[in-house]
Design a protein around this motif. Structure first.
Motif, PDB file in Angstrom:
ATOM      1  N   ARG A  52       0.826  -1.218   0.000  1.00  0.00           N
ATOM      2  CA  ARG A  52       0.000   0.000   0.000  1.00  0.00           C
ATOM      3  C   ARG A  52       0.856   1.262   0.000  1.00  0.00           C
ATOM      4  O   ARG A  52       0.521   2.250  -0.655  1.00  0.00           O
ATOM      5  CB  ARG A  52      -0.960  -0.015   1.187  1.00  0.00           C
ATOM      6  N   THR A  53       1.959   1.235   0.737  1.00  0.00           N
ATOM      7  CA  THR A  53       2.873   2.380   0.736  1.00  0.00           C
ATOM      8  C   THR A  53       3.441   2.601  -0.665  1.00  0.00           C
ATOM      9  O   THR A  53       3.506   3.736  -1.155  1.00  0.00           O
ATOM     10  CB  THR A  53       4.017   2.163   1.746  1.00  0.00           C
ATOM     11  N   LEU A  54       3.835   1.528  -1.319  1.00  0.00           N
ATOM     12  CA  LEU A  54       4.395   1.631  -2.671  1.00  0.00           C
ATOM     13  C   LEU A  54       3.338   2.054  -3.691  1.00  0.00           C
ATOM     14  O   LEU A  54       3.645   2.788  -4.631  1.00  0.00           O
ATOM     15  CB  LEU A  54       5.050   0.307  -3.063  1.00  0.00           C
ATOM     16  N   LEU A  55       2.110   1.613  -3.502  1.00  0.00           N
ATOM     17  CA  LEU A  55       1.007   2.048  -4.375  1.00  0.00           C
ATOM     18  C   LEU A  55       0.750   3.540  -4.214  1.00  0.00           C
ATOM     19  O   LEU A  55       0.606   4.270  -5.208  1.00  0.00           O
ATOM     20  CB  LEU A  55      -0.280   1.290  -4.044  1.00  0.00           C
ATOM     21  N   ALA A  56       0.691   3.989  -2.976  1.00  0.00           N
ATOM     22  CA  ALA A  56       0.365   5.392  -2.686  1.00  0.00           C
ATOM     23  C   ALA A  56       1.412   6.355  -3.222  1.00  0.00           C
ATOM     24  O   ALA A  56       1.099   7.517  -3.519  1.00  0.00           O
ATOM     25  CB  ALA A  56       0.197   5.589  -1.179  1.00  0.00           C
ATOM     26  N   THR A  57       2.635   5.889  -3.355  1.00  0.00           N
ATOM     27  CA  THR A  57       3.718   6.755  -3.823  1.00  0.00           C
ATOM     28  C   THR A  57       4.052   6.558  -5.298  1.00  0.00           C
ATOM     29  O   THR A  57       4.983   7.173  -5.813  1.00  0.00           O
ATOM     30  CB  THR A  57       4.982   6.535  -2.958  1.00  0.00           C
ATOM     31  N   GLY A  58       3.305   5.691  -5.980  1.00  0.00           N
ATOM     32  CA  GLY A  58       3.479   5.515  -7.419  1.00  0.00           C
ATOM     33  C   GLY A  58       4.544   4.521  -7.831  1.00  0.00           C
ATOM     34  O   GLY A  58       4.834   4.386  -9.023  1.00  0.00           O
ATOM     35  N   PHE A  59       5.134   3.810  -6.890  1.00  0.00           N
ATOM     36  CA  PHE A  59       6.182   2.848  -7.231  1.00  0.00           C
ATOM     37  C   PHE A  59       5.607   1.512  -7.693  1.00  0.00           C
ATOM     38  O   PHE A  59       6.275   0.762  -8.399  1.00  0.00           O
ATOM     39  CB  PHE A  59       7.125   2.631  -6.056  1.00  0.00           C
ATOM     40  N   LEU A  60       4.386   1.197  -7.282  1.00  0.00           N
ATOM     41  CA  LEU A  60       3.670   0.007  -7.736  1.00  0.00           C
ATOM     42  C   LEU A  60       2.357   0.447  -8.344  1.00  0.00           C
ATOM     43  O   LEU A  60       1.813   1.488  -7.974  1.00  0.00           O
ATOM     44  CB  LEU A  60       3.331  -0.927  -6.562  1.00  0.00           C
ATOM     45  N   ARG A  61       1.838  -0.361  -9.264  1.00  0.00           N
ATOM     46  CA  ARG A  61       0.493  -0.139  -9.789  1.00  0.00           C
ATOM     47  C   ARG A  61      -0.249  -1.465  -9.763  1.00  0.00           C
ATOM     48  O   ARG A  61       0.342  -2.536  -9.939  1.00  0.00           O
ATOM     49  CB  ARG A  61       0.520   0.443 -11.194  1.00  0.00           C
ATOM     50  N   ALA A  62      -1.538  -1.365  -9.510  1.00  0.00           N
ATOM     51  CA  ALA A  62      -2.376  -2.564  -9.505  1.00  0.00           C
ATOM     52  C   ALA A  62      -2.760  -2.897 -10.935  1.00  0.00           C
ATOM     53  O   ALA A  62      -3.062  -2.009 -11.735  1.00  0.00           O
ATOM     54  CB  ALA A  62      -3.620  -2.316  -8.668  1.00  0.00           C
ATOM     55  N   GLU A  63      -2.748  -4.184 -11.251  1.00  0.00           N
ATOM     56  CA  GLU A  63      -3.221  -4.640 -12.550  1.00  0.00           C
ATOM     57  C   GLU A  63      -4.642  -5.155 -12.388  1.00  0.00           C
ATOM     58  O   GLU A  63      -5.211  -5.115 -11.298  1.00  0.00           O
ATOM     59  CB  GLU A  63      -2.279  -5.712 -13.100  1.00  0.00           C
ATOM     60  N   GLU A  64      -5.218  -5.631 -13.470  1.00  0.00           N
ATOM     61  CA  GLU A  64      -6.590  -6.139 -13.427  1.00  0.00           C
ATOM     62  C   GLU A  64      -6.710  -7.282 -12.421  1.00  0.00           C
ATOM     63  O   GLU A  64      -5.879  -8.185 -12.426  1.00  0.00           O
ATOM     64  CB  GLU A  64      -7.017  -6.632 -14.812  1.00  0.00           C
ATOM     65  N   PRO A  65      -7.726  -7.224 -11.570  1.00  0.00           N
ATOM     66  CA  PRO A  65      -7.926  -8.334 -10.626  1.00  0.00           C
ATOM     67  C   PRO A  65      -8.122  -9.645 -11.381  1.00  0.00           C
ATOM     68  O   PRO A  65      -8.596  -9.673 -12.515  1.00  0.00           O
ATOM     69  CB  PRO A  65      -9.209  -7.946  -9.882  1.00  0.00           C
ATOM     70  N   ARG A  66      -7.723 -10.715 -10.723  1.00  0.00           N
ATOM     71  CA  ARG A  66      -7.881 -12.045 -11.301  1.00  0.00           C
ATOM     72  C   ARG A  66      -8.447 -12.974 -10.229  1.00  0.00           C
ATOM     73  O   ARG A  66      -8.465 -12.646  -9.048  1.00  0.00           O
ATOM     74  CB  ARG A  66      -6.547 -12.558 -11.836  1.00  0.00           C
ATOM     75  N   THR A  67      -8.891 -14.124 -10.662  1.00  0.00           N
ATOM     76  CA  THR A  67      -9.440 -15.109  -9.738  1.00  0.00           C
ATOM     77  C   THR A  67      -8.351 -16.091  -9.365  1.00  0.00           C
ATOM     78  O   THR A  67      -7.699 -16.675 -10.232  1.00  0.00           O
ATOM     79  CB  THR A  67     -10.623 -15.854 -10.388  1.00  0.00           C
ATOM     80  N   GLY A  68      -8.152 -16.270  -8.049  1.00  0.00           N
ATOM     81  CA  GLY A  68      -7.137 -17.192  -7.558  1.00  0.00           C
ATOM     82  C   GLY A  68      -7.600 -18.627  -7.642  1.00  0.00           C
ATOM     83  O   GLY A  68      -8.735 -18.920  -8.064  1.00  0.00           O
ATOM     84  N   ASN A  69      -6.748 -19.536  -7.208  1.00  0.00           N
ATOM     85  CA  ASN A  69      -7.065 -20.964  -7.346  1.00  0.00           C
ATOM     86  C   ASN A  69      -8.227 -21.415  -6.453  1.00  0.00           C
ATOM     87  O   ASN A  69      -8.806 -22.457  -6.697  1.00  0.00           O
ATOM     88  CB  ASN A  69      -5.824 -21.826  -7.105  1.00  0.00           C
TER      89      ASN A  69
END
Length: 164
Positions: A52-69
């Motif tokens: 969440r820290t990395l998302l909030a600062t722009g270092f990570l971005r979320a991709e399209e959600p997927r369904t897990g196993n």
């Protein structure tokens, strides 16, 4: 233009070896929080805090959600590459600690290390460091080879006070 608050938040985000390791894990492959936690052997709640820290600062971005196993909704994350051009004050200790964590458990044959002692005046030191930076920049700009193996490089340059 970024505010001082944005710059400080980004510097804080990059001040954690665990967050730097998360960025490395998500550089070439999108990974879910569960995958990140498993690879780094940390609690998923701890991993999520850092994600969440990395998302909030722009270092990570979320991709399209997927369904897990098990049918659960999973969100994969990918590094944006923003960290490469972000200046981090007093970066050496956190980068060295991150490096040590990343090589833990590797066989000596899996690590290439060079060490050189030289004496340079300020102009020649600046030239050498500039040339090395250019090489790093060139390879960073190339992007990943589809058939490549993920590797990391840490270049450390320090004064050798004992040799004076």
């Amino acid at each position: 233009m970024h505010t001082d608050e944005d710059i400080q938040a980004r510097a804080r985000a990059l001040s954690s070896p665990l967050r730097l390791r998360i960025l490395r894990l998500c550089l070439h492959k999108a990974r879910t929080n569960k995958e990140i936690a498993g690879i780094l052997k940390v609690n998923p709640a701890t991993a999520l805090h850092h994600v969440r820290t990395l998302l909030a600062t722009g270092f990570l971005r979320a991709e399209e959600p997927r369904t897990g196993n098990r049918g659960a909704r999973e969100i994969p994350y990918r590094a944006t590459g923003l960290s490469w051009g972000t200046q981090l004050p007093n970066a050496a200790p956190v980068l060295v600690e991150t490096f040590l964590q990343e090589i833990e458990g590797l066989a000596p044959s899996e690590i290439d290390v060079w060490r050189l002692g030289i004496r340079l005046n300020p102009a020649n030191r600046a030239e050498m460091m500039g040339r090395l930076r250019e090489i790093f920049e060139e390879y960073a700009a190339r992007g990943a080879d589809p058939d490549g193996t993920a590797t990391s490089i840490l270049l450390a340059h320090h004064l050798d006070r004992a040799a004076d």
